[in-house]
Design a protein around this motif. Sequence first.
Motif, PDB file in Angstrom:
ATOM      1  N   GLU A 211      40.347  46.947  51.785  1.00 38.63           N
ATOM      2  CA  GLU A 211      39.859  46.321  50.384  1.00 38.63           C
ATOM      3  C   GLU A 211      41.172  45.527  49.920  1.00 38.63           C
ATOM      4  O   GLU A 211      40.668  44.141  49.418  1.00 38.63           O
ATOM      5  N   LEU A 212      42.303  45.667  50.043  1.00 41.86           N
ATOM      6  CA  LEU A 212      43.449  45.122  49.584  1.00 41.86           C
ATOM      7  C   LEU A 212      43.600  43.700  50.526  1.00 41.86           C
ATOM      8  O   LEU A 212      43.777  42.610  50.027  1.00 41.86           O
ATOM      9  N   ALA A 213      43.284  43.842  51.794  1.00 37.96           N
ATOM     10  CA  ALA A 213      43.457  42.661  52.514  1.00 37.96           C
ATOM     11  C   ALA A 213      42.510  41.672  52.438  1.00 37.96           C
ATOM     12  O   ALA A 213      42.673  40.489  52.237  1.00 37.96           O
ATOM     13  N   GLU A 214      41.320  42.094  52.139  1.00 39.03           N
ATOM     14  CA  GLU A 214      39.979  41.413  51.623  1.00 39.03           C
ATOM     15  C   GLU A 214      40.166  40.499  50.444  1.00 39.03           C
ATOM     16  O   GLU A 214      39.742  39.471  49.960  1.00 39.03           O
ATOM     17  N   ALA A 215      40.952  41.347  49.178  1.00 38.19           N
ATOM     18  CA  ALA A 215      41.105  40.923  48.054  1.00 38.19           C
ATOM     19  C   ALA A 215      42.181  39.726  48.048  1.00 38.19           C
ATOM     20  O   ALA A 215      42.156  38.665  47.710  1.00 38.19           O
ATOM     21  N   VAL A 216      43.077  39.830  48.900  1.00 33.88           N
ATOM     22  CA  VAL A 216      44.161  38.678  49.186  1.00 33.88           C
ATOM     23  C   VAL A 216      43.466  37.624  49.685  1.00 33.88           C
ATOM     24  O   VAL A 216      43.979  36.253  49.254  1.00 33.88           O
ATOM     25  N   THR A 217      42.864  37.843  50.554  1.00 34.59           N
ATOM     26  CA  THR A 217      42.259  36.575  51.387  1.00 34.59           C
ATOM     27  C   THR A 217      41.262  35.924  50.408  1.00 34.59           C
ATOM     28  O   THR A 217      41.154  34.471  50.197  1.00 34.59           O
ATOM     29  N   ALA A 218      40.371  36.537  49.433  1.00 33.26           N
ATOM     30  CA  ALA A 218      39.783  35.906  48.595  1.00 33.26           C
ATOM     31  C   ALA A 218      40.466  35.226  47.524  1.00 33.26           C
ATOM     32  O   ALA A 218      40.095  34.032  47.216  1.00 33.26           O
ATOM     33  N   ILE A 219      41.707  35.627  47.086  1.00 35.52           N
ATOM     34  CA  ILE A 219      42.454  34.880  46.233  1.00 35.52           C
ATOM     35  C   ILE A 219      43.059  33.610  46.855  1.00 35.52           C
ATOM     36  O   ILE A 219      43.173  32.821  46.186  1.00 35.52           O
ATOM     37  N   ARG A 220      43.617  33.571  47.898  1.00 36.85           N
ATOM     38  CA  ARG A 220      44.032  32.454  48.506  1.00 36.85           C
ATOM     39  C   ARG A 220      43.145  31.742  48.675  1.00 36.85           C
ATOM     40  O   ARG A 220      43.432  30.216  49.036  1.00 36.85           O
ATOM     41  N   ALA A 221      41.752  31.699  48.787  1.00 35.10           N
ATOM     42  CA  ALA A 221      40.933  30.812  49.302  1.00 35.10           C
ATOM     43  C   ALA A 221      40.271  30.382  47.898  1.00 35.10           C
ATOM     44  O   ALA A 221      39.919  29.184  47.888  1.00 35.10           O
ATOM     45  N   ALA A 222      40.619  30.822  46.895  1.00 31.44           N
ATOM     46  CA  ALA A 222      40.090  30.385  45.595  1.00 31.44           C
ATOM     47  C   ALA A 222      40.800  29.185  45.038  1.00 31.44           C
ATOM     48  O   ALA A 222      42.158  28.940  45.071  1.00 31.44           O
ATOM     49  N   ARG A 223      40.162  28.058  44.466  1.00 33.44           N
ATOM     50  CA  ARG A 223      40.867  26.848  43.954  1.00 33.44           C
ATOM     51  C   ARG A 223      40.988  27.068  42.554  1.00 33.44           C
ATOM     52  O   ARG A 223      42.044  26.442  41.830  1.00 33.44           O
ATOM     53  N   ARG A 224      40.115  27.684  41.890  1.00 33.75           N
ATOM     54  CA  ARG A 224      40.063  27.865  40.381  1.00 33.75           C
ATOM     55  C   ARG A 224      40.098  29.393  40.027  1.00 33.75           C
ATOM     56  O   ARG A 224      38.956  29.854  39.497  1.00 33.75           O
ATOM     57  N   PRO A 225      40.983  30.362  40.303  1.00 31.75           N
ATOM     58  CA  PRO A 225      40.966  31.716  40.055  1.00 31.75           C
ATOM     59  C   PRO A 225      41.241  31.857  38.687  1.00 31.75           C
ATOM     60  O   PRO A 225      41.918  31.162  37.854  1.00 31.75           O
ATOM     61  N   LEU A 226      40.893  32.941  38.161  1.00 30.96           N
ATOM     62  CA  LEU A 226      40.922  33.431  36.774  1.00 30.96           C
ATOM     63  C   LEU A 226      40.852  34.780  36.626  1.00 30.96           C
ATOM     64  O   LEU A 226      40.166  35.559  37.122  1.00 30.96           O
ATOM     65  N   ILE A 227      42.017  35.547  36.045  1.00 31.73           N
ATOM     66  CA  ILE A 227      42.157  36.910  35.648  1.00 31.73           C
ATOM     67  C   ILE A 227      41.412  37.089  34.485  1.00 31.73           C
ATOM     68  O   ILE A 227      41.720  36.313  33.547  1.00 31.73           O
ATOM     69  N   VAL A 228      40.622  38.142  34.296  1.00 28.40           N
ATOM     70  CA  VAL A 228      40.145  38.836  33.195  1.00 28.40           C
ATOM     71  C   VAL A 228      40.705  40.201  33.243  1.00 28.40           C
ATOM     72  O   VAL A 228      40.213  41.118  33.753  1.00 28.40           O
ATOM     73  N   ALA A 229      41.637  40.287  32.088  1.00 31.82           N
ATOM     74  CA  ALA A 229      42.387  41.478  31.760  1.00 31.82           C
ATOM     75  C   ALA A 229      41.447  42.393  30.809  1.00 31.82           C
ATOM     76  O   ALA A 229      41.192  41.916  29.650  1.00 31.82           O
ATOM     77  N   GLY A 230      40.945  43.532  31.114  1.00 31.10           N
ATOM     78  CA  GLY A 230      40.297  44.370  30.148  1.00 31.10           C
ATOM     79  C   GLY A 230      41.040  45.479  29.983  1.00 31.10           C
ATOM     80  O   GLY A 230      42.196  45.809  29.916  1.00 31.10           O
ATOM     81  N   GLY A 231      40.542  46.583  29.269  1.00 30.23           N
ATOM     82  CA  GLY A 231      41.259  47.648  28.652  1.00 30.23           C
ATOM     83  C   GLY A 231      41.954  48.599  29.681  1.00 30.23           C
ATOM     84  O   GLY A 231      42.953  49.371  29.370  1.00 30.23           O
ATOM     85  N   GLY A 232      41.571  48.281  30.815  1.00 31.09           N
ATOM     86  CA  GLY A 232      42.389  49.303  31.943  1.00 31.09           C
ATOM     87  C   GLY A 232      43.709  48.867  32.050  1.00 31.09           C
ATOM     88  O   GLY A 232      44.494  49.913  32.488  1.00 31.09           O
ATOM     89  N   VAL A 233      43.966  47.690  31.771  1.00 31.39           N
ATOM     90  CA  VAL A 233      45.419  47.345  31.798  1.00 31.39           C
ATOM     91  C   VAL A 233      46.119  48.291  31.121  1.00 31.39           C
ATOM     92  O   VAL A 233      47.125  48.764  31.421  1.00 31.39           O
TER      93      VAL A 233
END
Length: 635
Positions: free
Chosen positions: A225-247
């Motif tokens: 899952e971590l490797a897939e997440a890294v791939t998805a982030i690297r492919a994104a042109r306009r990524p946005l983090i949404v921080a919720g209460g879990g942070v």
Amino acid sequence: MTPTTSTASTTRLTVAQALVRFLAAQYTERDGTRQRLIAATWGIFGHGNVAGLGQALVEYADDMPYHQGRNEQAMVHAAVGYARQSGRLSTHAVTTSIGPGATNLVTGAALATINHLPVLLLPGDIFATRPADPVLQQLEVPYAGDVSVNDCLRPVSKYFDRVTRPEALIPAALQAMRVLTDPVETGAVTLALPQDVQAEAYDWPEEFFAERTWAVRRPGPDPNELAEAVTAIRAARRPLIVAGGGVHHSRAEEALAELAATTRIPVASTQAGKGSLRFDHPQDVGAVGHTGTATADELARTADLVIGVGTRYTDFTTASGTLFTGDGVRFLNVNIAPYDGHKLAGQPLIADARSGLAELTVALRMHEHRAAAGYVTEYTEDKERWEYRVDAAFEAEDPDLRPTQPQVLGLLDELVTEDDILINAAGSLPGDLHKLWRARSRDQYHVEYGYSCMGYEIPAAIGVRLAAPDRPVWALVGDGTYLMMPTEIVTAVQEGIAIKVVILQNHGYASIGGLSESVGGERYGTAYRYRSEEGDRTYTGAPLPVDLAANAASLGMRVLRAKTVRDLRAALAEARAADTPTCVYVETETADTVSGAPPAQAWWDVPVAETATRSSAVKAREEYDRHVSTRRRHL
């Protein structure tokens, strides 16, 4: 869970005495820090608990601190406030009598469970032995002899048990602790205690009272899952983090800041996640959703990858499914709860927020991944423009006029430091705070918006102050919220808990009034006014002659009245310096005559009458249909 001692001997105690002794010996541990799990017990006594838990709390007063409450719901709010401020590693128990005392817990239990905050509820219950049937306050259910009013707590509890035999307490109590300390399952936990069983004696094994330490897990991500997440982030042109209460629950703020600084990916925050980054962090773009900033919401509309961290994606965050509408947008969800990790057809990264973010940062740093320079310039300039709008909303040009609600927040913004904690839950304040407040520390912004419960603020402020006794704690309340639950002011006065309460008088339910107007309800029944003299039965007459400042003073609180911006600036400073419970009362100016907060930057779905004769409702329905047509289901 690690018991520290073991013995074959027994001790004869009542069920209530055994429970209090057991609770006093429970601890949590995370990151090498160990603390009491149940730090204190709140209670209001009646015939259903006075001879059981009441007596036990006297018996073991040195082991279990006790707080006297005035309202059962408020006691739960105080416990929840304490738990949130303690990072969910410590909480309070709440005991009530049977009947109305027990059912008064339901609202507080729902709030705790929806917000994933631990609280232990110990309501009295009807006799297990049924010496008389029915007894006082017994709910008679013809088809089920084992149902009591406490069964109302089942759907709002993460664990529920009724202890009908003394020996049943042992597995029930252990299960209760397991759930309270589970970062995925935690919420309200209810042990219903029949009043006769509470007072019954039993020979308890001493090992039941041995100190136990419950480890709060930090599971790391699955490598695939971590490797897939890294791939998805690297492919994104306009990524946005949404921080919720879990942070916040994970204490992952520093890990998030490091990831943002490393990758330059912008970070927006939900109500529960606000403060995950300081307002002046270069990657912080403010609030997202219906109560969000123009900066964050525009990024959300054009994002091709939304990286949710510890968020439940409520309708306020997603603008009821109308916000995240970019071409090909996908979701990557870092969440300790698989249920939330799979929302919006997202790619899950199931892990503790801090562990997951830390490993993402390491992997992305290895690839030297950073957001495109043009994207960084775009959101940085947009953020600067939004800050000008915040300054305009905060600015009060004439100090001798009544302040608007945003100007009240602006005066607080001038005054506070990173030590201050602001608490709010309902009305129009959550929207203004989410858009405008400049959070200076990870726990300064304490807005309960999972349940948005009117009446939460004052008792929660007491709980927060008990957890953070050296910090200024502010409860911000409108007049509607204040009238719901001012009773715990008496508790603050009795215990010398120096909370600061700011009452904003706007003569009614201002938030719902505005919503009513926008959906064709014409603000009907939302103002605190006399009925109209025109005979139309509306509440559009003069404001009611209610003096909330005098009411707070009558409950023992020191009260400072402020009529103007100048008065308010001085009153807030005086209240912050006070070492006793202090209230600041101010009547605010409406946004009809003075500039208020920027309007909503995204929609929220409140259904409008499909057919009506009044023009306001007809127009509202046309607007509603327009927005509904933009809703998107992410598959």
